[in-house]
Design a protein around this motif. Structure first.
Motif, mmCIF file in Angstrom:
data_model
loop_
_atom_site.group_PDB
_atom_site.id
_atom_site.type_symbol
_atom_site.label_atom_id
_atom_site.label_comp_id
_atom_site.label_asym_id
_atom_site.label_seq_id
_atom_site.Cartn_x
_atom_site.Cartn_y
_atom_site.Cartn_z
ATOM 1 N N ASN A 249 0.853 -1.195 0.000
ATOM 2 C CA ASN A 249 0.000 0.000 0.000
ATOM 3 C C ASN A 249 0.889 1.246 0.000
ATOM 4 O O ASN A 249 1.440 1.629 1.033
ATOM 5 C CB ASN A 249 -0.915 -0.015 1.226
ATOM 6 C CG ASN A 249 -1.907 1.137 1.221
ATOM 7 O OD1 ASN A 249 -1.898 1.966 0.321
ATOM 8 N ND2 ASN A 249 -2.748 1.188 2.245
ATOM 9 N N VAL A 250 1.044 1.847 -1.177
ATOM 10 C CA VAL A 250 1.896 3.029 -1.332
ATOM 11 C C VAL A 250 1.192 4.025 -2.248
ATOM 12 O O VAL A 250 0.857 3.686 -3.387
ATOM 13 C CB VAL A 250 3.277 2.675 -1.927
ATOM 14 C CG1 VAL A 250 4.156 3.922 -2.008
ATOM 15 C CG2 VAL A 250 3.962 1.606 -1.096
ATOM 16 N N PRO A 251 0.945 5.257 -1.808
ATOM 17 C CA PRO A 251 0.329 6.271 -2.675
ATOM 18 C C PRO A 251 1.198 6.558 -3.892
ATOM 19 O O PRO A 251 2.433 6.573 -3.796
ATOM 20 C CB PRO A 251 0.229 7.500 -1.758
ATOM 21 C CG PRO A 251 0.265 6.957 -0.359
ATOM 22 C CD PRO A 251 1.149 5.754 -0.435
ATOM 23 N N ASP A 252 0.565 6.800 -5.020
ATOM 24 C CA ASP A 252 1.302 7.033 -6.266
ATOM 25 C C ASP A 252 2.188 8.273 -6.200
ATOM 26 O O ASP A 252 3.252 8.315 -6.835
ATOM 27 C CB ASP A 252 0.313 7.184 -7.437
ATOM 28 C CG ASP A 252 -0.395 5.864 -7.747
ATOM 29 O OD1 ASP A 252 0.157 4.801 -7.373
ATOM 30 O OD2 ASP A 252 -1.472 5.897 -8.368
ATOM 31 N N ASP A 253 1.765 9.284 -5.436
ATOM 32 C CA ASP A 253 2.544 10.523 -5.402
ATOM 33 C C ASP A 253 3.857 10.386 -4.629
ATOM 34 O O ASP A 253 4.679 11.308 -4.627
ATOM 35 C CB ASP A 253 1.707 11.660 -4.799
ATOM 36 C CG ASP A 253 1.236 11.356 -3.382
ATOM 37 O OD1 ASP A 253 1.128 10.162 -3.038
ATOM 38 O OD2 ASP A 253 0.992 12.301 -2.622
ATOM 39 N N LEU A 254 4.078 9.227 -4.000
ATOM 40 C CA LEU A 254 5.325 9.003 -3.274
ATOM 41 C C LEU A 254 6.340 8.211 -4.091
ATOM 42 O O LEU A 254 7.507 8.091 -3.684
ATOM 43 C CB LEU A 254 5.060 8.257 -1.959
ATOM 44 C CG LEU A 254 4.159 8.938 -0.928
ATOM 45 C CD1 LEU A 254 4.063 8.075 0.327
ATOM 46 C CD2 LEU A 254 4.680 10.330 -0.575
ATOM 47 N N LEU A 255 5.920 7.681 -5.219
ATOM 48 C CA LEU A 255 6.781 6.788 -5.984
ATOM 49 C C LEU A 255 8.028 7.470 -6.531
ATOM 50 O O LEU A 255 9.044 6.821 -6.785
ATOM 51 C CB LEU A 255 6.002 6.161 -7.135
ATOM 52 C CG LEU A 255 4.850 5.238 -6.724
ATOM 53 C CD1 LEU A 255 4.100 4.739 -7.953
ATOM 54 C CD2 LEU A 255 5.379 4.067 -5.894
ATOM 55 N N SER A 256 7.974 8.780 -6.685
ATOM 56 C CA SER A 256 9.135 9.501 -7.228
ATOM 57 C C SER A 256 10.116 9.946 -6.136
ATOM 58 O O SER A 256 11.163 10.520 -6.442
ATOM 59 C CB SER A 256 8.662 10.732 -8.009
ATOM 60 O OG SER A 256 7.920 11.608 -7.170
ATOM 61 N N LYS A 257 9.788 9.681 -4.886
ATOM 62 C CA LYS A 257 10.668 10.069 -3.776
ATOM 63 C C LYS A 257 11.980 9.285 -3.849
ATOM 64 O O LYS A 257 12.010 8.114 -4.220
ATOM 65 C CB LYS A 257 9.987 9.800 -2.436
ATOM 66 C CG LYS A 257 8.724 10.624 -2.203
ATOM 67 C CD LYS A 257 9.050 12.071 -1.899
ATOM 68 C CE LYS A 257 7.803 12.849 -1.534
ATOM 69 N NZ LYS A 257 8.083 14.263 -1.222
#
Length: 351
Positions: A249-257
């Protein structure tokens, strides 16, 4: 290994005591030579009682005053900046002089000992002032020397660690690269009808490719790290089949971190190897990543057997201990462990 008393080297304590002993004896001899001929009794020169009744007692009092000032400047306020601690001497010097002067006179008068009187009292102000300035100048110089030596030793250790890390990095690049090429060769020789085996070899090859990248780069995107973890778990699921369930469970907006590479895999591997694997019925692994106050919050939990003695958890393997060290050095963060509900282990950390 240097022995210490209250955190102070015995050698340093002995040096300070020896210094005061030498100063007091020197002052005792000076006063004796400055007596008039009629009062210059040679037996007093080597008389310990005569020395203690005057210079010895005074220098013992000064030693006590020195200890008080030293505790404040070099212990209680040692975290202060140097210029701030130097300003404390404007309080330390008057205390030292008045204490060694007035307390000495008070004790002498109560015990019937001799002390300076009249204009001669100025020497009991001048000499303590001179001793204070000299000794604390030396103490600050010694502190600077010790700090500088530690800094030099630390730099040497860093250079050695950097050299070892560089050699390890070269090895880490060569080994995966070699294996990556070998896997491609093996994959090409596997018959087409063994498609599942071909896929597993390809996935394993991708894992080594990512490991090769991780040895070259300090940071990767969270998406890249998760792709690596997913491929690893996919291989494990082929072994465990229905016994291993995965939830990410990981929000898409965090994938670029950006995060350090290979920071999740050791934790996930620990859940599989030590949590799920011992259970016949298997279990579930949850990977939950969120953001709070500009910090990434990682939570890896499993429904495995759990760990009762969490103090020895880093003895399970180098993966956990290395991850802990990386977090501490890079983010001043740490791995936190707790029991999962209804069973298993939960790992938590922040970046």
């Amino acid at each position: 290994m240097n022995k210490r008393i209250f955190g102070i080297k015995i050698f340093d304590i002995a040096a300070l005591l020896g210094t005061y002993l030498v100063l007091s004896i020197g002052y005792h001899i000076t006063l004796w030579f400055n007596r008039t001929e009629e009062f210059r009794v040679y037996s007093d020169l080597l008389n310990l009682e005569s020395w203690f009744n005057n210079e010895g007692l005074q220098y013992i009092i000064m030693l006590f005053a020195t200890s008080v000032v030293w505790i404040f400047i070099f212990r209680i306020f040692r975290q202060w900046k140097l210029w701030q601690r130097l300003l404390l001497h404007f309080l330390g010097l008057p205390f030292f002089v008045l204490f060694s002067w007035k307390i000495f006179y008070l004790i002498c008068e109560s015990l019937g000992y001799w002390h300076m009187s009249g204009p001669g009292q100025v020497w009991d102000i001048y000499i303590p002032t001179l001793i204070y300035l000299i000794q604390f100048s030396l103490l600050h110089a010694y502190e600077y020397y010790v700090i500088n030596q530690r800094k030099m030793q630390y730099e040497i250790e860093l250079k050695n660690v950097a050299l070892k890390s560089e050699l390890s990095a070269i090895k880490a690049q060569l080994n995966p690269h070699f294996l990556y090429n070998v896997f491609n060769t093996i994959n090409a020789s596997v018959p087409k009808e063994m498609e599942t085996t071909r896929e597993m070899i390809a996935e394993l090859s991708d894992l080594f490719r990512y490991q090769l990248k991780a040895s070259r780069e300090d940071f990767v995107t969270l998406e890249e790290e998760l792709d690596f973890v997913k491929k690893y778990l996919k291989l494990e699921q082929r072994r465990f089949e229905d016994r291993l369930k995965i939830n990410i469970n990981v929000p898409d907006d965090l994938l670029s971190k950006k995060i350090p590479p290979m920071i999740l895999q050791p934790l996930v591997e620990n859940s599989v190897k030590h949590g799920i694997s011992p259970l016949v019925e298997g279990g579930k692994i949850d990977i939950i990543i969120s953001e709070k106050e500009d910090k990434l919050i990682f939570e890896i939990s499993d429904t495995g057997v759990g760990i009762k003695n969490k103090e020895n958890i880093f003895n399970l393997g180098v993966g956990l201990s290395n991850t802990q060290k990386r977090l501490q050095k890079m983010y001043n963060s740490t791995l936190e462990f707790s029991d999962n509900v209804p069973s298993g282990l939960k790992v938590y950390f922040e970046l």
